[in-house]
Design a protein around this motif. Structure first.
Motif, PDB file in Angstrom:
ATOM      1  N   ARG A  59      -2.827   8.815   7.231  1.00 18.16           N
ATOM      2  CA  ARG A  59      -3.242   8.083   8.417  1.00 18.16           C
ATOM      3  C   ARG A  59      -4.755   7.873   8.405  1.00 18.16           C
ATOM      4  N   THR A  60      -5.189   6.680   8.797  1.00 20.23           N
ATOM      5  CA  THR A  60      -6.617   6.355   8.816  1.00 20.23           C
ATOM      6  C   THR A  60      -7.296   7.092   9.961  1.00 20.23           C
ATOM      7  N   GLN A  85      -9.294  -5.199   5.913  1.00 19.82           N
ATOM      8  CA  GLN A  85      -8.804  -6.147   6.910  1.00 19.82           C
ATOM      9  C   GLN A  85      -7.473  -5.676   7.490  1.00 19.82           C
ATOM     10  N   THR A  86      -6.674  -5.046   6.664  1.00 22.29           N
ATOM     11  CA  THR A  86      -5.378  -4.531   7.133  1.00 22.29           C
ATOM     12  C   THR A  86      -5.577  -3.441   8.184  1.00 22.29           C
ATOM     13  N   GLN A  87      -6.552  -2.562   7.967  1.00 17.56           N
ATOM     14  CA  GLN A  87      -6.819  -1.509   8.951  1.00 17.56           C
ATOM     15  C   GLN A  87      -7.249  -2.098  10.289  1.00 17.56           C
ATOM     16  N   VAL A  88      -8.091  -3.121  10.236  1.00 21.42           N
ATOM     17  CA  VAL A  88      -8.550  -3.776  11.466  1.00 21.42           C
ATOM     18  C   VAL A  88      -7.370  -4.477  12.145  1.00 21.42           C
ATOM     19  N   LYS A  89      -6.570  -5.192  11.359  1.00 23.63           N
ATOM     20  CA  LYS A  89      -5.418  -5.915  11.903  1.00 23.63           C
ATOM     21  C   LYS A  89      -4.464  -4.950  12.605  1.00 23.63           C
ATOM     22  N   GLY A 112       0.793  -1.225   0.000  1.00 23.49           N
ATOM     23  CA  GLY A 112       0.000   0.000   0.000  1.00 23.49           C
ATOM     24  C   GLY A 112       0.820   1.267   0.000  1.00 23.49           C
ATOM     25  N   GLU A 113       2.120   1.155   0.187  1.00 21.02           N
ATOM     26  CA  GLU A 113       2.958   2.335   0.147  1.00 21.02           C
ATOM     27  C   GLU A 113       3.346   2.618  -1.297  1.00 21.02           C
TER      28      GLU A 113
END
Length: 90
Positions: free
Chosen positions: A32-33, A69-73, A17-18
């Motif tokens: 940042r989320t 899913q990555t944000q949750v992880k 994602g970068e």
């Protein structure tokens, strides 16, 4: 007339994602989320039930909250780290 941009100047997508600018190795990170209060409430509530999520649980929670899913992880990883730090201090 201006020269066309060279290939080494174009940002390249990277699987995590970068964005990287090839040749310079400099990372352009995603912003940042920002989690909504409802998302944070649901995440904190789930964290109180369990500090670790199985893959299907993570996928379900992410879908419910409109997150990846990555944000949750990563949220759970950060929360566990913060929790352990607080517990260590007393």
């Amino acid at each position: 007339s201006p020269l066309p941009p060279q290939d080494h100047e174009k940002p390249l997508a990277v699987p995590n994602g970068e964005l990287r600018i090839s040749g310079k190795g400099k990372k352009l990170r995603k912003p940042r989320t920002i989690y909504s209060s409802l998302q944070l409430q649901a995440l904190n509530q789930r964290f109180q039930q369990t500090q670790y999520l199985a893959l299907p649980e993570r996928a379900e929670l992410a879908a419910q909250l409109g997150l990846t899913q990555t944000q949750v992880k990563i949220w759970f990883q950060n929360k566990r780290s913060k929790y352990k730090k607080i517990m260590k201090q007393g």
